[in-house]
Scaffold this motif. Structure first.
Motif, PDB file in Angstrom:
ATOM      1  N   HIS A 169       0.808  55.667  27.999  1.00 57.99           N
ATOM      2  CA  HIS A 169      -0.250  54.725  28.337  1.00 57.99           C
ATOM      3  C   HIS A 169      -1.534  55.055  27.578  1.00 57.99           C
ATOM      4  CE1 HIS A 169       2.239  53.053  31.480  1.00 57.99           C
ATOM      5  NE2 HIS A 169       2.528  54.278  31.849  1.00 57.99           N
ATOM      6  N   PRO A 170      -2.264  54.031  27.118  1.00 57.84           N
ATOM      7  CA  PRO A 170      -3.526  54.296  26.421  1.00 57.84           C
ATOM      8  C   PRO A 170      -4.568  54.872  27.372  1.00 57.84           C
ATOM      9  CG  PRO A 170      -3.203  51.935  26.709  1.00 57.84           C
ATOM     10  CD  PRO A 170      -1.966  52.612  27.197  1.00 57.84           C
ATOM     11  N   ASN A 171      -5.525  55.572  26.818  1.00 59.73           N
ATOM     12  CA  ASN A 171      -6.591  56.191  27.594  1.00 59.73           C
ATOM     13  C   ASN A 171      -7.563  55.106  28.080  1.00 59.73           C
ATOM     14  OD1 ASN A 171      -8.371  58.058  28.674  1.00 59.73           O
ATOM     15  ND2 ASN A 171      -9.437  58.337  26.743  1.00 59.73           N
ATOM     16  N   TYR A 172      -7.636  54.911  29.387  1.00 55.43           N
ATOM     17  CA  TYR A 172      -8.549  53.929  29.979  1.00 55.43           C
ATOM     18  C   TYR A 172      -9.829  54.660  30.347  1.00 55.43           C
ATOM     19  CZ  TYR A 172     -10.207  50.067  32.856  1.00 55.43           C
ATOM     20  OH  TYR A 172     -10.930  49.037  33.367  1.00 55.43           O
ATOM     21  N   GLN A 173     -10.972  54.151  29.837  1.00 55.60           N
ATOM     22  CA  GLN A 173     -12.241  54.833  30.061  1.00 55.60           C
ATOM     23  C   GLN A 173     -13.359  53.816  30.214  1.00 55.60           C
ATOM     24  OE1 GLN A 173     -12.917  57.058  26.491  1.00 55.60           O
ATOM     25  NE2 GLN A 173     -12.688  55.294  25.175  1.00 55.60           N
ATOM     26  N   LYS A 174     -14.491  54.267  30.685  1.00 57.03           N
ATOM     27  CA  LYS A 174     -15.663  53.404  30.766  1.00 57.03           C
ATOM     28  C   LYS A 174     -16.313  53.335  29.396  1.00 57.03           C
ATOM     29  CE  LYS A 174     -16.811  53.965  35.589  1.00 57.03           C
ATOM     30  NZ  LYS A 174     -17.840  54.318  36.569  1.00 57.03           N
ATOM     31  N   THR A 226      -9.525  50.255  27.089  1.00 53.78           N
ATOM     32  CA  THR A 226      -8.686  51.224  26.389  1.00 53.78           C
ATOM     33  C   THR A 226      -9.169  51.384  24.953  1.00 53.78           C
ATOM     34  OG1 THR A 226      -7.129  49.488  25.769  1.00 53.78           O
ATOM     35  CG2 THR A 226      -6.642  50.737  27.776  1.00 53.78           C
ATOM     36  N   LYS A 227     -10.114  50.553  24.543  1.00 56.53           N
ATOM     37  CA  LYS A 227     -10.671  50.620  23.189  1.00 56.53           C
ATOM     38  C   LYS A 227     -11.730  51.719  23.140  1.00 56.53           C
ATOM     39  CE  LYS A 227     -12.548  47.607  19.635  1.00 56.53           C
ATOM     40  NZ  LYS A 227     -11.661  48.025  18.578  1.00 56.53           N
ATOM     41  N   GLY A 228     -11.746  52.453  22.072  1.00 56.08           N
ATOM     42  CA  GLY A 228     -12.737  53.507  21.886  1.00 56.08           C
ATOM     43  C   GLY A 228     -13.675  53.174  20.740  1.00 56.08           C
ATOM     44  N   TYR A 279     -21.495  57.096  26.964  1.00 56.54           N
ATOM     45  CA  TYR A 279     -20.262  56.330  26.878  1.00 56.54           C
ATOM     46  C   TYR A 279     -20.077  55.814  25.451  1.00 56.54           C
ATOM     47  CZ  TYR A 279     -20.692  56.165  31.958  1.00 56.54           C
ATOM     48  OH  TYR A 279     -20.812  56.501  33.284  1.00 56.54           O
ATOM     49  N   PRO A 280     -18.825  55.514  25.065  1.00 55.98           N
ATOM     50  CA  PRO A 280     -18.596  54.867  23.768  1.00 55.98           C
ATOM     51  C   PRO A 280     -19.289  53.496  23.748  1.00 55.98           C
ATOM     52  CG  PRO A 280     -16.536  55.702  24.665  1.00 55.98           C
ATOM     53  CD  PRO A 280     -17.563  55.833  25.737  1.00 55.98           C
TER      54      PRO A 280
END
Length: 85
Positions: A6-11, A28-30, A43-44
């Motif tokens: 699974h892709p990394n889900y982040q804020k 999931t986009k960085g 945050y990104p």
């Protein structure tokens, strides 16, 4: 759930490049760019051409009609000059 598929889900913080409007959401986009948010965390930063802040469907009006057409904005964005006929 299977591990490591699974892709990394982040804020992340999304920013409308036309208006400067920013909002925090999950993705999931960085991004290589980061920004410090109102809560003090970093945050990104994902830059977007259009968000609900500037899209005519959501605002009910065109906010930036004076910026030129798509071709003009493209040429300006990539430092290209129009060929004179």
């Amino acid at each position: 759930m299977k591990q490591a598929i699974h892709p990394n889900y982040q804020k992340v913080v999304y920013m409308d490049v036309n208006s400067g409007f920013k909002f925090l959401s999950g993705s999931t986009k960085g991004s290589n760019e980061t920004i410090e948010w109102e809560d003090g965390n970093t945050y990104p930063l994902i830059k977007m051409e259009t968000t609900a802040d500037t899209h005519p469907f959501y605002t009910g009006r065109q906010k930036f009609a004076d910026k030129g057409g798509r071709a003009d904005r493209f040429m300006k964005k990539y430092n290209m000059q129009k060929e004179e006929e």
